[in-house]
Design a protein around this motif. Structure first.
Motif, PDB file in Angstrom:
ATOM      1  N   THR A 250       0.852  -1.192   0.000  1.00 33.85           N
ATOM      2  CA  THR A 250       0.000   0.000   0.000  1.00 33.85           C
ATOM      3  C   THR A 250       0.891   1.246   0.000  1.00 33.85           C
ATOM      4  O   THR A 250       2.113   1.155   0.148  1.00 33.85           O
ATOM      5  N   GLU A 251       0.272   2.403  -0.165  1.00 36.99           N
ATOM      6  CA  GLU A 251       1.047   3.646  -0.279  1.00 36.99           C
ATOM      7  C   GLU A 251       1.885   3.932   0.961  1.00 36.99           C
ATOM      8  O   GLU A 251       2.984   4.476   0.870  1.00 36.99           O
ATOM      9  N   SER A 252       1.378   3.558   2.125  1.00 36.69           N
ATOM     10  CA  SER A 252       2.126   3.817   3.355  1.00 36.69           C
ATOM     11  C   SER A 252       3.347   2.912   3.484  1.00 36.69           C
ATOM     12  O   SER A 252       4.278   3.215   4.224  1.00 36.69           O
ATOM     13  N   GLY A 253       3.311   1.791   2.749  1.00 40.51           N
ATOM     14  CA  GLY A 253       4.388   0.821   2.874  1.00 40.51           C
ATOM     15  C   GLY A 253       4.241  -0.072   4.101  1.00 40.51           C
ATOM     16  O   GLY A 253       5.056  -0.961   4.329  1.00 40.51           O
ATOM     17  N   LEU A 254       3.197   0.164   4.875  1.00 35.94           N
ATOM     18  CA  LEU A 254       3.010  -0.593   6.122  1.00 35.94           C
ATOM     19  C   LEU A 254       2.157  -1.841   5.924  1.00 35.94           C
ATOM     20  O   LEU A 254       2.085  -2.695   6.796  1.00 35.94           O
ATOM     21  N   GLY A 255       1.482  -1.898   4.790  1.00 40.81           N
ATOM     22  CA  GLY A 255       0.632  -3.054   4.539  1.00 40.81           C
ATOM     23  C   GLY A 255       0.728  -3.469   3.084  1.00 40.81           C
ATOM     24  O   GLY A 255       1.576  -2.986   2.336  1.00 40.81           O
ATOM     25  N   ALA A 256      -0.163  -4.368   2.690  1.00 38.01           N
ATOM     26  CA  ALA A 256      -0.196  -4.836   1.303  1.00 38.01           C
ATOM     27  C   ALA A 256      -1.641  -5.066   0.905  1.00 38.01           C
ATOM     28  O   ALA A 256      -2.515  -5.302   1.757  1.00 38.01           O
ATOM     29  N   TYR A 257      -1.897  -4.983  -0.385  1.00 36.55           N
ATOM     30  CA  TYR A 257      -3.251  -5.241  -0.870  1.00 36.55           C
ATOM     31  C   TYR A 257      -3.561  -6.729  -0.803  1.00 36.55           C
ATOM     32  O   TYR A 257      -2.672  -7.574  -0.919  1.00 36.55           O
ATOM     33  N   ARG A 258      -4.843  -7.007  -0.608  1.00 37.09           N
ATOM     34  CA  ARG A 258      -5.284  -8.395  -0.505  1.00 37.09           C
ATOM     35  C   ARG A 258      -4.925  -9.161  -1.776  1.00 37.09           C
ATOM     36  O   ARG A 258      -5.027  -8.646  -2.894  1.00 37.09           O
ATOM     37  N   ALA A 259      -4.529 -10.407  -1.621  1.00 32.29           N
ATOM     38  CA  ALA A 259      -4.172 -11.246  -2.762  1.00 32.29           C
ATOM     39  C   ALA A 259      -5.375 -11.442  -3.679  1.00 32.29           C
ATOM     40  O   ALA A 259      -6.519 -11.549  -3.208  1.00 32.29           O
ATOM     41  N   VAL A 260      -5.130 -11.460  -4.959  1.00 34.02           N
ATOM     42  CA  VAL A 260      -6.178 -11.758  -5.936  1.00 34.02           C
ATOM     43  C   VAL A 260      -6.251 -13.266  -6.105  1.00 34.02           C
ATOM     44  O   VAL A 260      -5.229 -13.941  -6.267  1.00 34.02           O
ATOM     45  N   ASP A 261      -7.460 -13.794  -6.050  1.00 33.35           N
ATOM     46  CA  ASP A 261      -7.658 -15.238  -6.215  1.00 33.35           C
ATOM     47  C   ASP A 261      -7.181 -15.675  -7.603  1.00 33.35           C
ATOM     48  O   ASP A 261      -7.463 -14.994  -8.601  1.00 33.35           O
ATOM     49  N   PRO A 262      -6.447 -16.787  -7.691  1.00 28.99           N
ATOM     50  CA  PRO A 262      -5.938 -17.223  -8.998  1.00 28.99           C
ATOM     51  C   PRO A 262      -7.023 -17.386 -10.064  1.00 28.99           C
ATOM     52  O   PRO A 262      -6.812 -17.055 -11.226  1.00 28.99           O
ATOM     53  N   SER A 263      -8.194 -17.891  -9.670  1.00 24.86           N
ATOM     54  CA  SER A 263      -9.255 -18.075 -10.672  1.00 24.86           C
ATOM     55  C   SER A 263      -9.764 -16.731 -11.180  1.00 24.86           C
ATOM     56  O   SER A 263     -10.088 -16.583 -12.365  1.00 24.86           O
ATOM     57  N   ALA A 264      -9.809 -15.727 -10.288  1.00 18.16           N
ATOM     58  CA  ALA A 264     -10.218 -14.387 -10.709  1.00 18.16           C
ATOM     59  C   ALA A 264      -9.168 -13.765 -11.627  1.00 18.16           C
ATOM     60  O   ALA A 264      -9.499 -13.129 -12.635  1.00 18.16           O
ATOM     61  N   ALA A 265      -7.887 -13.959 -11.284  1.00 22.97           N
ATOM     62  CA  ALA A 265      -6.807 -13.430 -12.122  1.00 22.97           C
ATOM     63  C   ALA A 265      -6.841 -14.083 -13.497  1.00 22.97           C
ATOM     64  O   ALA A 265      -6.687 -13.402 -14.530  1.00 22.97           O
ATOM     65  N   ALA A 266      -7.069 -15.395 -13.542  1.00 23.67           N
ATOM     66  CA  ALA A 266      -7.139 -16.098 -14.824  1.00 23.67           C
ATOM     67  C   ALA A 266      -8.298 -15.587 -15.662  1.00 23.67           C
ATOM     68  O   ALA A 266      -8.173 -15.416 -16.881  1.00 23.67           O
ATOM     69  N   SER A 267      -9.427 -15.314 -15.014  1.00 22.85           N
ATOM     70  CA  SER A 267     -10.594 -14.810 -15.725  1.00 22.85           C
ATOM     71  C   SER A 267     -10.319 -13.436 -16.338  1.00 22.85           C
ATOM     72  O   SER A 267     -10.714 -13.162 -17.482  1.00 22.85           O
ATOM     73  N   LEU A 268      -9.635 -12.571 -15.597  1.00 22.49           N
ATOM     74  CA  LEU A 268      -9.294 -11.240 -16.111  1.00 22.49           C
ATOM     75  C   LEU A 268      -8.368 -11.350 -17.319  1.00 22.49           C
ATOM     76  O   LEU A 268      -8.572 -10.686 -18.350  1.00 22.49           O
ATOM     77  N   LEU A 269      -7.351 -12.182 -17.209  1.00 20.26           N
ATOM     78  CA  LEU A 269      -6.430 -12.376 -18.330  1.00 20.26           C
ATOM     79  C   LEU A 269      -7.149 -12.988 -19.537  1.00 20.26           C
ATOM     80  O   LEU A 269      -6.917 -12.587 -20.684  1.00 20.26           O
ATOM     81  N   ARG A 270      -8.028 -13.928 -19.259  1.00 15.10           N
ATOM     82  CA  ARG A 270      -8.766 -14.587 -20.357  1.00 15.10           C
ATOM     83  C   ARG A 270      -9.630 -13.575 -21.109  1.00 15.10           C
ATOM     84  O   ARG A 270      -9.735 -13.629 -22.340  1.00 15.10           O
ATOM     85  N   THR A 271     -10.230 -12.641 -20.389  1.00 17.10           N
ATOM     86  CA  THR A 271     -11.048 -11.598 -21.020  1.00 17.10           C
ATOM     87  C   THR A 271     -10.238 -10.823 -22.058  1.00 17.10           C
ATOM     88  O   THR A 271     -10.694 -10.555 -23.166  1.00 17.10           O
ATOM     89  N   VAL A 272      -9.008 -10.487 -21.688  1.00 12.51           N
ATOM     90  CA  VAL A 272      -8.150  -9.704 -22.583  1.00 12.51           C
ATOM     91  C   VAL A 272      -7.653 -10.565 -23.744  1.00 12.51           C
ATOM     92  O   VAL A 272      -7.649 -10.122 -24.902  1.00 12.51           O
ATOM     93  N   VAL A 273      -7.245 -11.787 -23.456  1.00 11.97           N
ATOM     94  CA  VAL A 273      -6.748 -12.689 -24.501  1.00 11.97           C
ATOM     95  C   VAL A 273      -7.832 -12.937 -25.554  1.00 11.97           C
ATOM     96  O   VAL A 273      -7.581 -12.860 -26.770  1.00 11.97           O
ATOM     97  N   GLU A 274      -9.049 -13.204 -25.088  1.00  7.07           N
ATOM     98  CA  GLU A 274     -10.141 -13.490 -26.033  1.00  7.07           C
ATOM     99  C   GLU A 274     -10.514 -12.255 -26.847  1.00  7.07           C
ATOM    100  O   GLU A 274     -10.804 -12.351 -28.048  1.00  7.07           O
TER     101      GLU A 274
END
Length: 334
Positions: free
Chosen positions: A183-207
């Motif tokens: 995150t911007e403060s450097g004190l934390g991190a953004y929640r992990a993206v679920d692999p199936s959700a990440a694959a779906s996003l990439l698939r949208t662009v590939v298709e």
């Protein structure tokens, strides 16, 4: 592994994307001269904002304008000079490609950032990365998909005899999946993206792109099975970062093409690029360790630098591309 037709000729070599300098005409000449079997559209980040990976890709977004704020790209209320500059640079690059490669009739590779890396880099107007808002990430992905559809069509119009190959640059993908984007403060991190959700996003662009697509990730822990599930036909990675051969072997056996980053982007202690024989040996040794037949190697593998060459000298960049080209030819002769 079934026989399949790859969107590149046997023994091909190509660049990852970026080159040093600011002269697009010269960069395009070098690429067409050194990489005749699979040339790419060069990227020249030294030209400044809008020529970098994030700005260049953000210029392709549809109905999602961006602007520079405190040296970072963020979503803007309306298009301004920053996005106009990114689009002007891309237009100039495509014009130069058309002028120099008008009669070219083989595959040509273009590169843009992928949706996960874009979401980890672009900021929301209220602050924070787009990654924090799943709805915003979906909107970003759909905007990128629409923009890439138009971008691929623009390249195809300029080079009517060529076939387009798309490379999605996803250097942040492993970090996004692991929940390690700070995150911007450097004190934390953004929640992990679920692999199936990440694959779906990439698939949208590939298709949406509608052309053969490879995903490039020059980071450790490349999620090969995820990439294969998106419909991508290949993966581009740095061989120096591959520590576990089993996932790579499984991906290749399942039919994923490999853009093998076999040449370091920094000169050796002697100040030289490796010879083409050394590069070919490195790729052969990996292939033999994976246990695949040599006859398959030159067809399924494209030789590339380990990553972009923006920080190299012009002389070293050219030597690296030549070594990749000649290594590919050596592999085709095996």
């Amino acid at each position: 592994m079934t026989d399949q037709a790859w969107p590149w000729p046997a023994g091909a070599a190509t660049g990852i994307g970026s080159l040093p300098g600011t002269d697009i005409a010269e960069a395009q000449r070098i690429v067409l001269g050194e990489l005749p079997a699979l040339p790419h559209l060069p990227e020249l980040p030294a030209r400044g904002p809008g020529a970098d990976l994030i700005g260049r890709t953000a210029g392709l977004l549809v109905e999602l304008p961006v602007e520079l704020y405190a040296a970072r790209w963020r979503i803007a209320p309306r298009p301004g000079r920053d996005v106009r500059r990114a689009r002007d640079l891309m237009e100039r690059d495509l014009d130069q490609l058309a002028e120099q490669a008008e009669e070219y009739a083989g595959p040509v590779k273009i590169q843009t950032g992928g949706p996960l890396t874009l979401a980890a880099s672009l900021e929301l107007p209220i602050g924070g990365r787009m990654l924090r808002d799943p709805g915003a990430v979906r909107d970003l992905t759909n905007s990128l998909a629409e923009g890439l559809r138009g971008h691929v069509a623009a390249v195809a119009r300029r080079l009517p005899r060529a076939t387009v190959l798309l490379q999605l640059d996803e250097p942040s993908l492993p970090t996004v999946l692991a929940g390690r984007v700070p995150t911007e403060s450097g004190l934390g991190a953004y929640r992990a993206v679920d692999p199936s959700a990440a694959a779906s996003l990439l698939r949208t662009v590939v298709e949406a792109a509608g052309v053969p697509t490879v995903v490039h990730c020059c980071a450790p822990d490349v999620p090969l099975e995820l990439i294969r599930s998106t419909g991508a036909i290949g993966v581009a990675l740095d061989l120096g970062l591959v520590t576990d051969l089993d996932p790579l072997g499984e991906a290749i056996d399942a039919g994923l093409g490999l853009l093998a980053g076999a040449v370091s982007t920094t000169p050796s202690s002697a100040g030289r690029a490796p010879t083409s024989a050394q590069v070919a040996d490195r790729v052969r040794q990996l292939w033999d360790r994976l246990g695949f037949p040599r006859r398959q190697l030159a067809e399924q593998v494209v030789v590339t630098p380990a990553c972009g060459l923006a920080s190299a000298s012009g002389q070293h960049a050219r030597a690296v591309l030549a070594a990749c080209r000649d290594a590919g030819r050596r592999l085709a002769e095996d």
